[in-house]
Write an enzyme that holds these catalytic residues in place. Structure first.
Site, PDB file in Angstrom:
ATOM      1  N   LYS A 187     -37.685 -30.985 -44.803  1.00 13.32           N
ATOM      2  CA  LYS A 187     -36.564 -30.986 -45.534  1.00 13.32           C
ATOM      3  C   LYS A 187     -36.846 -30.472 -46.962  1.00 13.32           C
ATOM      4  O   LYS A 187     -38.037 -30.266 -47.374  1.00 13.32           O
ATOM      5  CB  LYS A 187     -35.847 -32.588 -45.651  1.00 13.32           C
ATOM      6  CG  LYS A 187     -35.197 -32.675 -44.317  1.00 13.32           C
ATOM      7  CD  LYS A 187     -34.378 -33.827 -44.130  1.00 13.32           C
ATOM      8  CE  LYS A 187     -33.568 -33.929 -42.809  1.00 13.32           C
ATOM      9  NZ  LYS A 187     -33.283 -35.436 -42.649  1.00 13.32           N
TER      10      LYS A 187
ATOM     11  N   ARG B 183     -37.913 -38.360 -36.296  1.00  7.36           N
ATOM     12  CA  ARG B 183     -37.145 -37.163 -35.728  1.00  7.36           C
ATOM     13  C   ARG B 183     -37.701 -35.807 -36.362  1.00  7.36           C
ATOM     14  O   ARG B 183     -37.537 -35.570 -37.642  1.00  7.36           O
ATOM     15  CB  ARG B 183     -35.908 -37.422 -36.355  1.00  7.36           C
ATOM     16  CG  ARG B 183     -34.806 -36.200 -35.939  1.00  7.36           C
ATOM     17  CD  ARG B 183     -33.431 -36.480 -36.399  1.00  7.36           C
ATOM     18  NE  ARG B 183     -32.225 -35.567 -36.088  1.00  7.36           N
ATOM     19  CZ  ARG B 183     -32.365 -34.366 -36.501  1.00  7.36           C
ATOM     20  NH1 ARG B 183     -33.153 -34.085 -37.485  1.00  7.36           N
ATOM     21  NH2 ARG B 183     -31.509 -33.392 -36.079  1.00  7.36           N
TER      22      ARG B 183
HETATM   23  N1  HH2 Z   1     -31.282 -35.136 -40.218  1.00  7.01           N
HETATM   24  C1  HH2 Z   1     -30.739 -33.979 -40.027  1.00  7.01           C
HETATM   25  C2  HH2 Z   1     -29.816 -34.115 -38.675  1.00  7.01           C
HETATM   26  N2  HH2 Z   1     -29.458 -35.292 -38.267  1.00  7.01           N
HETATM   27  N3  HH2 Z   1     -30.108 -37.584 -38.029  1.00  7.01           N
HETATM   28  C3  HH2 Z   1     -30.815 -38.595 -38.186  1.00  7.01           C
HETATM   29  N4  HH2 Z   1     -30.491 -39.581 -37.490  1.00  7.01           N
HETATM   30  N5  HH2 Z   1     -31.868 -38.579 -39.501  1.00  7.01           N
HETATM   31  C4  HH2 Z   1     -31.898 -37.726 -39.920  1.00  7.01           C
HETATM   32  O1  HH2 Z   1     -32.915 -37.587 -40.924  1.00  7.01           O
HETATM   33  C5  HH2 Z   1     -31.114 -36.347 -39.697  1.00  7.01           C
HETATM   34  C6  HH2 Z   1     -30.201 -36.534 -38.571  1.00  7.01           C
HETATM   35  C7  HH2 Z   1     -30.931 -32.875 -40.537  1.00  7.01           C
HETATM   36  O2  HH2 Z   1     -31.737 -31.963 -39.892  1.00  7.01           O
HETATM   37  P1  HH2 Z   1     -31.575 -30.935 -38.995  1.00  7.01           P
HETATM   38  O3  HH2 Z   1     -30.843 -31.176 -37.718  1.00  7.01           O
HETATM   39  O4  HH2 Z   1     -32.861 -30.056 -38.618  1.00  7.01           O
HETATM   40  O5  HH2 Z   1     -30.565 -29.786 -39.926  1.00  7.01           O
HETATM   41  P2  HH2 Z   1     -29.234 -29.549 -39.761  1.00  7.01           P
HETATM   42  O6  HH2 Z   1     -28.413 -30.661 -40.007  1.00  7.01           O
HETATM   43  O7  HH2 Z   1     -28.948 -28.299 -40.650  1.00  7.01           O
HETATM   44  O8  HH2 Z   1     -28.768 -28.916 -38.416  1.00  7.01           O
END
Ligand code: HH2
Length: 295
Positions: A233, A267
């Protein structure tokens, strides 16, 4: 924040009749983004075959849980329609569920998407709105007996990084999560099916993310397993000055310290690497715990 009598590192939750235990070691939740615009892997796994292959590879690498999502929630992301989310997710969730033994989590804020994913074999709903976005979500989770991740977010993905403000971020996140547990339980979700997440990067400045990770132990007092998602992040980029492709070492530091401070589900995108990081951090941290509680 109300103190719970549960031991510091207690971690057990139920997901559709299955008891998932992370007391011995923290669990690795591997991220599968079936999206065009996710901040790290957007566009890589938009085709179902690629997403399925990636999910299987993450399990090979040691993922204990898969988190499949079809809507990016990166800062500034535009919402995806229900039809689009379903069209991306359904060709992936069913085939993956039939081929892996690990529980499948679906990252969605929409109750219809959650229901369809549960029907296809998912057993955990990762709702970054903590049941606030769709008022039917709580009953879908309650009826199915799925586990649910309730995450803290200030604002919405579109605007959340505009001007996040807190007096005491750890206290406010704790109060929020406690209130969302109350709402979930009132809607019929068993407390034993709930996991909590401080929402790293969701409506938070660098200092807020650092405070949350530094004082994560305070959130263990809520008495439910903590999920933490620092993977690649932007707060890591702010510290090390590197683009998203080069933030795995920074992620490793965040994962190690989060584990030491009580995170039980990590995660992450980089499953093989972070599984080792989490194991070593947990082995060191549990020596601490043993001497504290005299085990
Ligand atoms: N972070 C993201 C998405 N979902 N869910 C939980 N529970 N906790 C988190 O920290 C979290 C989450 C963001 O990461 P990513 O899925 O890689 O990115 P994007 O939202 O751009 O798909």
């Amino acid at each position: 924040m109300e103190l719970s009598s549960s031991p510091l590192f207690r971690c057990r939750f139920w997901a559709r009749g299955r008891l998932i235990d992370c007391r011995e070691r923290p669990l690795i939740m591997g991220v599968v983004n079936v999206t065009a615009d996710s901040f790290y892997d957007g566009g890589r796994y938009l085709e179902p075959e690629r997403a399925i292959a990636h999910a299987l590879e993450l399990v090979e690498q040691g993922a204990d849980i898969l988190d499949i999502g079809a809507e990016s929630t990166r800062p500034g992301a535009k919402p995806v329609s229900e039809e689009e989310e379903l069209a991306r997710l359904l060709p992936v969730v069913g085939p993956v569920a039939r081929r892996v033994a690990v529980p499948i989590s679906v990252d969605t804020m929409k109750s219809a998407v959650a229901q369809a994913a549960l029907d296809a074999g998912a057993s955990i709903i990762n709702d970054i709105s903590a049941l606030r976005e769709d008022n039917r979500m709580a009953s879908v989770v309650a009826r199915s007996g799925a586990a649910v991740i309730l995450m803290h977010m200030q604002g919405t993905p579109l605007t959340m990084q505009d001007a996040p403000q807190y007096q005491d971020v750890v206290h406010e996140v704790g109060e929020f999560l406690q209130e969302r547990v109350r709402v979930a339980v009132e809607a019929g979700i068993s407390k034993l099916n709930i996991l909590l997440d401080p929402g790293i990067g969701f409506g938070k400045l660098l200092e807020h993310n650092l405070d949350l990770l530094n004082r994560l132990t305070e959130l263990t007092e809520l008495g439910r397993p903590l999920v933490v998602g620092p993977s690649r992040k932007s707060f890591i980029g702010q510290i090390v000055g590197r683009p998203v492709e080069q933030r795995e070492w920074g992620t490793a530091a965040a994962v190690a310290l989060a584990v030491e401070r009580g995170a039980r589900v990590l995660r992450v995108h980089d499953v093989a690497m972070m599984a080792d990081v989490a194991k070593v951090a947990a082995a060191i941290a549990s020596r601490n715990l043993s001497s504290q509680v005299g085990r």
